[in-house]
Enzyme design. Structure first.
Site, PDB file in Angstrom:
ATOM      1  N   ASN A 214      11.207  52.079  74.204  1.00 16.00           N
ATOM      2  CA  ASN A 214      12.126  51.213  74.421  1.00 16.00           C
ATOM      3  C   ASN A 214      12.890  50.938  73.218  1.00 16.00           C
ATOM      4  O   ASN A 214      12.589  51.482  72.021  1.00 16.00           O
ATOM      5  CB  ASN A 214      11.901  49.937  75.175  1.00 16.00           C
ATOM      6  CG  ASN A 214      10.701  49.297  74.426  1.00 16.00           C
ATOM      7  OD1 ASN A 214      10.965  48.760  73.337  1.00 16.00           O
ATOM      8  ND2 ASN A 214       9.516  49.221  74.908  1.00 16.00           N
ATOM      9  N   ASP A 286       5.802  48.783  81.176  1.00 17.74           N
ATOM     10  CA  ASP A 286       5.236  48.511  82.419  1.00 17.74           C
ATOM     11  C   ASP A 286       4.537  49.733  83.340  1.00 17.74           C
ATOM     12  O   ASP A 286       3.540  49.503  83.935  1.00 17.74           O
ATOM     13  CB  ASP A 286       6.159  47.686  83.478  1.00 17.74           C
ATOM     14  CG  ASP A 286       6.447  46.559  83.109  1.00 17.74           C
ATOM     15  OD1 ASP A 286       5.739  45.780  82.621  1.00 17.74           O
ATOM     16  OD2 ASP A 286       7.693  46.118  82.866  1.00 17.74           O
ATOM     17  N   LYS A 296       3.953  71.541  75.728  1.00 22.25           N
ATOM     18  CA  LYS A 296       5.255  70.898  76.031  1.00 22.25           C
ATOM     19  C   LYS A 296       5.896  71.604  77.374  1.00 22.25           C
ATOM     20  O   LYS A 296       5.406  72.647  77.580  1.00 22.25           O
ATOM     21  CB  LYS A 296       6.101  71.530  75.062  1.00 22.25           C
ATOM     22  CG  LYS A 296       7.591  71.153  75.086  1.00 22.25           C
ATOM     23  CD  LYS A 296       8.366  71.882  73.900  1.00 22.25           C
ATOM     24  CE  LYS A 296       9.956  71.605  74.449  1.00 22.25           C
ATOM     25  NZ  LYS A 296      10.932  72.703  73.879  1.00 22.25           N
ATOM     26  N   PHE A 330       6.869  36.318  75.408  1.00 21.26           N
ATOM     27  CA  PHE A 330       8.197  36.650  75.185  1.00 21.26           C
ATOM     28  C   PHE A 330       8.460  36.954  76.542  1.00 21.26           C
ATOM     29  O   PHE A 330       7.986  37.546  77.473  1.00 21.26           O
ATOM     30  CB  PHE A 330       8.434  38.008  74.285  1.00 21.26           C
ATOM     31  CG  PHE A 330       8.871  36.986  72.936  1.00 21.26           C
ATOM     32  CD1 PHE A 330       7.759  36.685  71.890  1.00 21.26           C
ATOM     33  CD2 PHE A 330      10.018  36.955  72.303  1.00 21.26           C
ATOM     34  CE1 PHE A 330       7.966  36.256  70.858  1.00 21.26           C
ATOM     35  CE2 PHE A 330      10.255  36.522  71.274  1.00 21.26           C
ATOM     36  CZ  PHE A 330       9.353  36.147  70.165  1.00 21.26           C
ATOM     37  N   LYS A 344       6.971  33.873  84.517  1.00 17.35           N
ATOM     38  CA  LYS A 344       5.981  34.556  83.517  1.00 17.35           C
ATOM     39  C   LYS A 344       5.330  33.887  82.738  1.00 17.35           C
ATOM     40  O   LYS A 344       3.968  34.093  82.548  1.00 17.35           O
ATOM     41  CB  LYS A 344       7.111  35.663  82.167  1.00 17.35           C
ATOM     42  CG  LYS A 344       7.423  37.104  83.061  1.00 17.35           C
ATOM     43  CD  LYS A 344       8.497  37.750  81.939  1.00 17.35           C
ATOM     44  CE  LYS A 344       9.129  38.687  82.792  1.00 17.35           C
ATOM     45  NZ  LYS A 344      10.178  39.490  82.045  1.00 17.35           N
ATOM     46  N   LYS A 348       1.251  34.403  83.691  1.00 14.06           N
ATOM     47  CA  LYS A 348       0.474  35.005  82.505  1.00 14.06           C
ATOM     48  C   LYS A 348      -0.188  33.777  81.616  1.00 14.06           C
ATOM     49  O   LYS A 348      -0.833  34.250  80.696  1.00 14.06           O
ATOM     50  CB  LYS A 348       1.510  35.590  81.396  1.00 14.06           C
ATOM     51  CG  LYS A 348       2.382  36.986  82.242  1.00 14.06           C
ATOM     52  CD  LYS A 348       2.923  37.846  81.354  1.00 14.06           C
ATOM     53  CE  LYS A 348       3.937  38.967  82.423  1.00 14.06           C
ATOM     54  NZ  LYS A 348       4.148  40.161  81.630  1.00 14.06           N
TER      55      LYS A 348
HETATM   56  O1  PMT Z   1      11.803  44.173  68.206  1.00 19.82           O
HETATM   57  P1  PMT Z   1      13.249  43.597  68.213  1.00 19.82           P
HETATM   58  O2  PMT Z   1      14.413  44.820  68.288  1.00 19.82           O
HETATM   59  O3  PMT Z   1      13.566  42.534  67.097  1.00 19.82           O
HETATM   60  O4  PMT Z   1      13.346  43.025  69.612  1.00 19.82           O
HETATM   61  C1  PMT Z   1      12.875  41.784  70.059  1.00 19.82           C
HETATM   62  C2  PMT Z   1      12.452  41.869  71.454  1.00 19.82           C
HETATM   63  C3  PMT Z   1      13.622  41.821  72.234  1.00 19.82           C
HETATM   64  C4  PMT Z   1      11.560  43.041  71.877  1.00 19.82           C
HETATM   65  C5  PMT Z   1      11.623  40.601  71.698  1.00 19.82           C
HETATM   66  O5  PMT Z   1      12.545  39.526  71.328  1.00 19.82           O
HETATM   67  C6  PMT Z   1      11.130  40.173  73.060  1.00 19.82           C
HETATM   68  O6  PMT Z   1      11.771  39.864  74.062  1.00 19.82           O
HETATM   69  N1  PMT Z   1      10.024  40.934  73.132  1.00 19.82           N
HETATM   70  C7  PMT Z   1       9.333  41.057  74.809  1.00 19.82           C
HETATM   71  C8  PMT Z   1       9.831  42.106  75.514  1.00 19.82           C
HETATM   72  C9  PMT Z   1       9.059  42.326  76.678  1.00 19.82           C
HETATM   73  O7  PMT Z   1       8.469  43.422  76.853  1.00 19.82           O
HETATM   74  O8  PMT Z   1       9.487  41.478  77.681  1.00 19.82           O
HETATM   75  P2  PMT Z   1       9.154  41.436  79.317  1.00 19.82           P
HETATM   76  O9  PMT Z   1       9.780  40.405  79.777  1.00 19.82           O
HETATM   77  O10 PMT Z   1       9.045  43.044  79.724  1.00 19.82           O
HETATM   78  O11 PMT Z   1       7.511  41.124  79.167  1.00 19.82           O
HETATM   79  C10 PMT Z   1       7.026  39.955  79.015  1.00 19.82           C
HETATM   80  C11 PMT Z   1       5.888  39.455  78.100  1.00 19.82           C
HETATM   81  O12 PMT Z   1       4.637  40.499  78.652  1.00 19.82           O
HETATM   82  C12 PMT Z   1       6.036  39.976  76.757  1.00 19.82           C
HETATM   83  O13 PMT Z   1       5.504  39.096  76.083  1.00 19.82           O
HETATM   84  C13 PMT Z   1       5.519  41.351  76.552  1.00 19.82           C
HETATM   85  O14 PMT Z   1       4.663  41.591  75.239  1.00 19.82           O
HETATM   86  C14 PMT Z   1       4.300  41.274  77.697  1.00 19.82           C
HETATM   87  N2  PMT Z   1       3.840  42.418  78.297  1.00 19.82           N
HETATM   88  C15 PMT Z   1       4.535  43.083  79.337  1.00 19.82           C
HETATM   89  C16 PMT Z   1       4.256  44.144  79.796  1.00 19.82           C
HETATM   90  C17 PMT Z   1       3.149  44.725  79.637  1.00 19.82           C
HETATM   91  N3  PMT Z   1       2.533  45.597  80.233  1.00 19.82           N
HETATM   92  N4  PMT Z   1       2.044  43.886  78.954  1.00 19.82           N
HETATM   93  C18 PMT Z   1       2.383  42.710  78.302  1.00 19.82           C
HETATM   94  O15 PMT Z   1       1.832  42.196  77.509  1.00 19.82           O
END
Ligand code: PMT
Length: 409
Positions: A214, A286, A296, A330, A344, A348
């Site tokens: 991503n 996810d 490959k 986040f 979330k 979580k």
């Molecule tokens: O790195 P930059 O370019 O500075 O950008 C910053 C950012 C946009 C990446 C950051 O601000 C941000 O939003 N990070 C979280 C991205 C994310 O995965 O969001 P989500 O809404 O999909 O996930 C929610 C939370 O669950 C996040 O804290 C994520 O780390 C966590 N997660 C998600 C999926 C997973 N399988 N395991 C997790 O722990």
């Protein structure tokens, strides 16, 4: 509040220059030592004598007017200042600062100083919203220049809108907050705490040369890690793929590199029992490919279907096994920000959740700035305007320190 603080006040040529006299007076009343530099245009609006009388020091207007032969005036002032404040800041000085032009006493001193810089823009509403000014302000914000946003209202030019320099009292309050922040940093409220920060994007391999990832650059996570370290914490960064380099290794800061979500989970879980604060700023996939091809993959057929399987949700898994850790998640959203963020946060089991609308200009992936909303179990805690990721990192870690120790106000 500002006792003994050395403030270099730069005044540029806008009608709001008249407010600089009141600002200078209030700074002096608050105990600050003030030295003033005025641009040639500023002297068209207000006299040097006024600022000299209020600051009780000679005013500088000319780079070559060396008042003391023992020193070079612009370097001496640049080194002397605890903070340089430009109020009002015209579109012109903002542009010069953005590209590094040094063609008068003020712009030269601003280029020479290592002190923090704060600006209070003031201009016509159309100038303020001009793409050039927007870009220059974003450049300065990204560089850590503090911006005291102008207010909206009746402007001297006759227009109504955003562009009116913030009132002197408010600027003094922002300065006082800034120095209070410096004092808090000096208090090291996270000393003795271990903070783990995940940053960047995970990489889910399809074959030896291809992967799913991503746009995360790592900037947000790294900024949080730096902030935690500056507040005294021992910091471990667990980083996936990033566009920028992590903060340099130093005592109290280590970086572990991982690729996939599973590797990230293993790295974080291995130190979970010793963690005081976990910040999950990383963008985690996810889903991952069901199979990773050893060779490959060859081209075949007109279409191709990838089968994906669900990844572990690191945040949710650790949230379920909290033993006193403070968990900050986040949420990267493109719609229904608050609803998704609160969902979330609760699912979580986070203590704080930082939501960003990643479609907003100046926010989310890759940019040097972000716009975030902070939630806890009771709802919205605070909404932060567009700020550098460094500043947002500090605000988040200050809040975490306050909530964790209960001592840090
Ligand atoms: O790195 P930059 O370019 O500075 O950008 C910053 C950012 C946009 C990446 C950051 O601000 C941000 O939003 N990070 C979280 C991205 C994310 O995965 O969001 P989500 O809404 O999909 O996930 C929610 C939370 O669950 C996040 O804290 C994520 O780390 C966590 N997660 C998600 C999926 C997973 N399988 N395991 C997790 O722990």
């Amino acid at each position: 509040m500002l006792t003994g603080k050395k403030i270099l006040l730069g005044i540029t040529g806008g009608i709001a220059a008249y407010k600089a006299a009141s600002l200078c007076s209030k700074l002096v009343q608050q105990g600050a030592e003030v030295r003033v530099i005025m641009t040639g245009s500023a002297t068209q609006f207000i006299s040097e004598l006024t600022l000299q009388a209020l600051s009780k020091h000679p005013v500088y207007t000319d780079t070559f007017d060396e008042k003391n032969p023992q020193v070079i005036a612009h370097i001496d002032l640049a080194d002397w200042a605890d903070l340089a404040l430009v109020a009002p800041a015209t579109a012109n000085i903002i542009a010069k600062m953005a590209v590094g032009i040094a063609d008068d006493m003020l712009s030269t001193t601003l280029l020479a100083t290592e002190a923090p810089i704060m600006i209070a823009p003031a201009m016509n509403v159309h100038m303020y919203t001009h793409p050039a000014v927007t870009r220059n302000l974003a450049e300065l914000t990204g560089r850590g220049v503090l911006i005291v946003e102008p207010g909206s209202g009746q402007l001297a030019c006759g227009y109504t809108g955003k562009g009116r320099m913030e009132e002197p009292e408010a600027i003094v309050a922002v300065l006082a907050n800034y120095f209070a922040r410096q004092k808090r940093v000096a208090e090291q409220p996270l000393a003795g705490k271990k903070v783990v920060v995940t940053a960047g994007g995970t990489v889910e391999r399809l074959d030896p040369v291809r992967y799913i990832t991503n746009d995360s650059s790592g900037k947000m996570g790294f900024a949080i890690a730096k902030a935690a370290r500056s507040l005294g914490a021992e910091v471990v960064i667990v980083a996936g793929r990033t566009e920028v380099s992590p903060p340099a290794f130093s005592e109290g800061l280590t970086v572990t590199r991982v690729e996939s979500a599973l590797e990230m989970y293993e790295a974080v879980n291995a130190i979970w029992a010793d963690t005081d604060i976990l910040v999950k700023a990383a963008a985690v996939a996810d889903y991952r490919p069901k199979q990773i091809a050893e060779q490959k993959m060859k081209k075949s057929g007109e279409t191709m279907t990838l089968e994906l399987v669900k990844n572990i949700d690191i945040l949710e898994t650790l949230g379920r096994s909290k033993m006193g850790q403070f968990l900050i998640g986040f949420a990267a959203e493109t719609d229904q920000l608050e609803q998704n963020a609160l969902d979330k946060l609760r699912r979580k089991n986070c203590d704080l959740l930082i939501a960003n609308d990643v479609t907003a200009e100046g926010a989310g992936f890759g940019s040097d700035t972000n716009i975030v909303h902070v939630y806890d179990q009771d709802g919205l805690v605070q909404s932060l305007p567009q700020l550098s990721k460094e500043e947002i990192g500090l605000r988040i870690m200050e809040l975490a320190a306050e909530r964790l120790t209960g001592e840090f106000k």
